[in-house]
Design a protein around this motif. Structure first.
Motif, short mmCIF file in Angstrom:
data_model
loop_
_atom_site.label_atom_id
_atom_site.label_comp_id
_atom_site.label_asym_id
_atom_site.label_seq_id
_atom_site.Cartn_x
_atom_site.Cartn_y
_atom_site.Cartn_z
N MET A 166 0.82 -1.20 0.00
CA MET A 166 0.00 0.00 0.00
C MET A 166 0.86 1.26 0.00
SD MET A 166 -3.18 1.11 0.26
CE MET A 166 -4.07 2.54 0.73
N ILE A 167 1.85 1.32 0.88
CA ILE A 167 2.71 2.49 0.94
C ILE A 167 3.52 2.63 -0.34
CG2 ILE A 167 4.69 3.51 2.14
CD1 ILE A 167 3.56 2.47 4.73
N GLU A 168 3.91 1.52 -0.92
CA GLU A 168 4.68 1.57 -2.16
C GLU A 168 3.87 2.19 -3.30
OE1 GLU A 168 6.57 -1.59 -5.24
OE2 GLU A 168 6.86 -2.00 -3.11
N SER A 169 2.58 1.94 -3.33
CA SER A 169 1.76 2.54 -4.39
C SER A 169 1.64 4.05 -4.21
CB SER A 169 0.38 1.89 -4.41
OG SER A 169 -0.31 2.12 -3.20
N TRP A 170 1.56 4.52 -2.96
CA TRP A 170 1.51 5.96 -2.71
C TRP A 170 2.84 6.62 -3.09
CZ3 TRP A 170 -2.52 8.82 -2.47
CH2 TRP A 170 -3.71 8.33 -1.94
N ALA A 171 3.94 5.96 -2.78
CA ALA A 171 5.24 6.51 -3.13
C ALA A 171 5.38 6.60 -4.65
CB ALA A 171 6.35 5.65 -2.53
N THR A 172 4.90 5.59 -5.35
CA THR A 172 4.94 5.62 -6.81
C THR A 172 4.07 6.75 -7.36
OG1 THR A 172 5.30 3.24 -6.86
CG2 THR A 172 4.53 4.26 -8.89
N PHE A 173 2.88 6.88 -6.80
CA PHE A 173 1.97 7.95 -7.22
C PHE A 173 2.60 9.32 -7.05
CE2 PHE A 173 -1.12 11.14 -5.73
CZ PHE A 173 -1.84 11.32 -6.89
N TRP A 174 3.15 9.59 -5.85
CA TRP A 174 3.73 10.90 -5.59
C TRP A 174 5.02 11.11 -6.38
CZ3 TRP A 174 0.79 14.53 -4.31
CH2 TRP A 174 -0.30 14.32 -3.46
N GLY A 175 5.74 10.05 -6.66
CA GLY A 175 6.93 10.16 -7.50
C GLY A 175 6.57 10.60 -8.91
N TRP A 176 5.54 9.96 -9.47
CA TRP A 176 5.09 10.36 -10.81
C TRP A 176 4.50 11.77 -10.81
CZ3 TRP A 176 6.37 8.45 -15.26
CH2 TRP A 176 6.80 7.12 -15.34
N THR A 177 3.78 12.12 -9.76
CA THR A 177 3.21 13.47 -9.65
C THR A 177 4.32 14.52 -9.59
OG1 THR A 177 1.29 12.58 -8.48
CG2 THR A 177 1.69 14.94 -8.28
N LEU A 178 5.35 14.26 -8.81
CA LEU A 178 6.47 15.18 -8.72
C LEU A 178 7.19 15.30 -10.07
CD1 LEU A 178 8.43 16.95 -7.08
CD2 LEU A 178 9.70 14.86 -6.55
N GLY A 179 7.43 14.20 -10.72
CA GLY A 179 8.08 14.21 -12.03
C GLY A 179 7.29 14.99 -13.06
N ALA A 180 5.98 14.75 -13.10
CA ALA A 180 5.12 15.47 -14.05
C ALA A 180 5.11 16.96 -13.75
CB ALA A 180 3.71 14.90 -14.00
N SER A 181 5.07 17.32 -12.47
CA SER A 181 5.08 18.74 -12.09
C SER A 181 6.37 19.42 -12.53
CB SER A 181 4.92 18.89 -10.58
OG SER A 181 3.69 18.35 -10.15
#
Length: 55
Positions: free
Chosen positions: A1-16
């Motif tokens: 579960m935590i790994e999916s959130w880290a992936t989500f925020w990683g992609w969000t940061l990269g896109a930003s």
């Protein structure tokens, strides 16, 4: 579960960061064009003399 959130925020940061970089380039190019046009207009006004000072 935590790994999916880290992936989500990683992609969000990269896109930003990518969006920020693109906007920065667009604004820089637009500003350069505006300044170039401003200087060209000032140069034209200097050659033609001041306008609107006739009273």
């Amino acid at each position: 579960m935590i790994e999916s959130w880290a992936t989500f925020w990683g992609w969000t940061l990269g896109a930003s960061l990518v969006i920020f970089a693109v906007i920065s380039v667009v604004v820089t190019i637009g500003g350069f064009r505006d300044i170039r046009a401003l200087l060209a207009k000032a140069s034209d006004n200097e050659e033609n003399g001041p306008e609107g000072d006739e009273e």
